[in-house]
Motif scaffolding. Structure first.
Motif, mmCIF file in Angstrom:
data_model
loop_
_atom_site.group_PDB
_atom_site.id
_atom_site.type_symbol
_atom_site.label_atom_id
_atom_site.label_comp_id
_atom_site.label_asym_id
_atom_site.label_seq_id
_atom_site.Cartn_x
_atom_site.Cartn_y
_atom_site.Cartn_z
ATOM 1 N N THR A 177 0.848 -1.188 0.000
ATOM 2 C CA THR A 177 0.000 0.000 0.000
ATOM 3 C C THR A 177 0.888 1.245 0.000
ATOM 4 O O THR A 177 2.004 1.223 0.515
ATOM 5 N N PHE A 178 0.360 2.300 -0.598
ATOM 6 C CA PHE A 178 1.167 3.507 -0.769
ATOM 7 C C PHE A 178 1.084 4.387 0.478
ATOM 8 O O PHE A 178 0.071 5.022 0.739
ATOM 9 N N TRP A 179 2.131 4.373 1.264
ATOM 10 C CA TRP A 179 2.259 5.282 2.399
ATOM 11 C C TRP A 179 3.746 5.461 2.680
ATOM 12 O O TRP A 179 4.571 4.618 2.331
ATOM 13 N N THR A 180 4.070 6.579 3.264
ATOM 14 C CA THR A 180 5.467 6.870 3.577
ATOM 15 C C THR A 180 5.587 7.283 5.038
ATOM 16 O O THR A 180 4.633 7.776 5.650
ATOM 17 N N ILE A 181 6.747 7.064 5.584
ATOM 18 C CA ILE A 181 7.006 7.494 6.961
ATOM 19 C C ILE A 181 6.936 9.023 7.013
ATOM 20 O O ILE A 181 7.570 9.706 6.204
ATOM 21 N N PRO A 182 6.129 9.586 7.917
ATOM 22 C CA PRO A 182 5.974 11.051 7.983
ATOM 23 C C PRO A 182 7.192 11.726 8.597
ATOM 24 O O PRO A 182 7.172 12.168 9.753
ATOM 25 N N TRP A 183 8.255 11.792 7.808
ATOM 26 C CA TRP A 183 9.503 12.358 8.314
ATOM 27 C C TRP A 183 9.331 13.801 8.760
ATOM 28 O O TRP A 183 9.972 14.247 9.723
ATOM 29 N N GLY A 184 8.487 14.572 8.050
ATOM 30 C CA GLY A 184 8.287 15.967 8.411
ATOM 31 C C GLY A 184 7.728 16.134 9.819
ATOM 32 O O GLY A 184 8.222 16.944 10.601
ATOM 33 N N SER A 185 6.692 15.339 10.133
ATOM 34 C CA SER A 185 6.092 15.418 11.473
ATOM 35 C C SER A 185 7.073 14.965 12.542
ATOM 36 O O SER A 185 7.154 15.565 13.625
ATOM 37 N N LEU A 186 7.829 13.891 12.243
ATOM 38 C CA LEU A 186 8.822 13.407 13.205
ATOM 39 C C LEU A 186 9.903 14.461 13.461
ATOM 40 O O LEU A 186 10.284 14.709 14.615
ATOM 41 N N LEU A 187 10.384 15.080 12.388
ATOM 42 C CA LEU A 187 11.442 16.089 12.537
ATOM 43 C C LEU A 187 10.941 17.304 13.309
ATOM 44 O O LEU A 187 11.610 17.796 14.223
ATOM 45 N N MET A 188 9.739 17.779 12.958
ATOM 46 C CA MET A 188 9.188 18.944 13.660
ATOM 47 C C MET A 188 8.924 18.628 15.127
ATOM 48 O O MET A 188 9.135 19.466 16.008
ATOM 49 N N GLY A 189 8.462 17.397 15.397
ATOM 50 C CA GLY A 189 8.229 17.007 16.782
ATOM 51 C C GLY A 189 9.507 16.977 17.593
ATOM 52 O O GLY A 189 9.550 17.468 18.735
ATOM 53 N N LEU A 190 10.568 16.423 17.013
ATOM 54 C CA LEU A 190 11.850 16.363 17.713
ATOM 55 C C LEU A 190 12.451 17.758 17.896
ATOM 56 O O LEU A 190 13.048 18.055 18.935
ATOM 57 N N LEU A 191 12.287 18.619 16.881
ATOM 58 C CA LEU A 191 12.786 19.991 17.019
ATOM 59 C C LEU A 191 12.018 20.743 18.107
ATOM 60 O O LEU A 191 12.613 21.514 18.877
ATOM 61 N N ALA A 192 10.706 20.526 18.168
ATOM 62 C CA ALA A 192 9.917 21.172 19.220
ATOM 63 C C ALA A 192 10.336 20.668 20.597
ATOM 64 O O ALA A 192 10.413 21.444 21.563
ATOM 65 N N MET A 193 10.628 19.366 20.695
ATOM 66 C CA MET A 193 11.094 18.810 21.965
ATOM 67 C C MET A 193 12.451 19.401 22.342
ATOM 68 O O MET A 193 12.710 19.717 23.520
ATOM 69 N N LEU A 194 13.333 19.567 21.343
ATOM 70 C CA LEU A 194 14.645 20.175 21.590
ATOM 71 C C LEU A 194 14.490 21.616 22.062
ATOM 72 O O LEU A 194 15.169 22.050 23.007
ATOM 73 N N MET A 195 13.595 22.360 21.418
ATOM 74 C CA MET A 195 13.351 23.747 21.835
ATOM 75 C C MET A 195 12.817 23.807 23.261
ATOM 76 O O MET A 195 13.203 24.685 24.038
ATOM 77 N N ALA A 196 11.943 22.864 23.619
ATOM 78 C CA ALA A 196 11.404 22.834 24.981
ATOM 79 C C ALA A 196 12.513 22.588 25.994
ATOM 80 O O ALA A 196 12.545 23.221 27.066
#
Length: 228
Positions: free
Chosen positions: A192-211
């Protein structure tokens, strides 16, 4: 001017985040609308005196988006040809297509699970936007280095990471349901056509780093105030 530039950047971020939930929202709406139409058409077929048995289609289909991964010979030579004009033929290799699977062969219980996951992603996105807007309001008020912003950033990060993880789970469930069909094409590996949501993962980790950076900065500020 500084507040305006911050707000403009925030609008862009909100637009990008909103685009990440368009697909699941569209999927949910499509399934709901098709279900309503299907139920209504069958109801009309039962009550209509002029309805014929030939026009009745008891089997409903579920559109499944497929990803084709061709092997090297298929990629080089193509598994089919496409005609351009009247005489020119070009090799054709498939990379993506949609197959309409009979609904009784597509696991209903697991399909409902994926729908619930997409609904949960949408709910988390709404909560995420609330936290983000609260954070921007605090910034505009001049309340920057405060504990509330650390809490908001951490919630923002966890919501993003949760959405990404749930999307992966939904994709894996759809892969499993498709594998049970036993559908194969020579020269291709199908999923099935789906991809790992790298954008959401990266933004989440960056937000955690900022916190974490925000929290450490507050600790240093509090330590300095105590020493004075």
């Amino acid at each position: 001017m500084k507040k305006t530039s911050i707000n403009i950047l925030c609008i862009f971020i909100i637009a990008i985040l909103a685009s990440s939930v368009i697909t699941p929202a569209y999927y949910i709406c499509t399934v709901f609308i098709s279900g309503v139409k299907s139920g209504y058409s069958q109801y009309q077929g039962h009550i209509s005196e002029t309805a014929s048995l030939d026009s009745y289609k008891p089997t409903q289909t579920v559109p499944v988006d497929l990803s084709f991964s061709p092997d090297i010979p298929t990629m080089l030579a193509g598994s089919d040809t496409i005609t351009i004009g009247n005489s020119e033929h070009y090799p054709l290799t498939f990379t993506r297509a949609t197959i309409h699977v009979p609904s009784e062969k597509w696991g209903e219980s697991l399909s409902n699970v994926t729908i619930l996951i997409y609904v949960a992603c949408f709910v988390l996105f709404v909560l995420l936007m609330v936290q983000f807007i609260k954070f921007i309001i605090n910034i505009n008020k001049g309340e920057i280095f405060v504990r509330r912003n650390v809490t908001l950033l951490r919630r923002f990060a966890w919501y993003l990471l949760s959405i990404a993880i749930m999307k992966c789970i939904a994709g894996l469930i759809e892969d499993y349901m498709f594998s049970q069909l036993g559908f194969t094409i020579p020269g291709y590996q199908l999923s099935t056509f789906w991809t790992i949501p790298w954008g959401s993962l990266l933004m989440g980790l960056l937000a955690m780093l900022m916190a974490q950076i925000w929290s450490r900065g507050l600790e240093m500020k509090e330590e300095q105030e105590l020493t004075i």
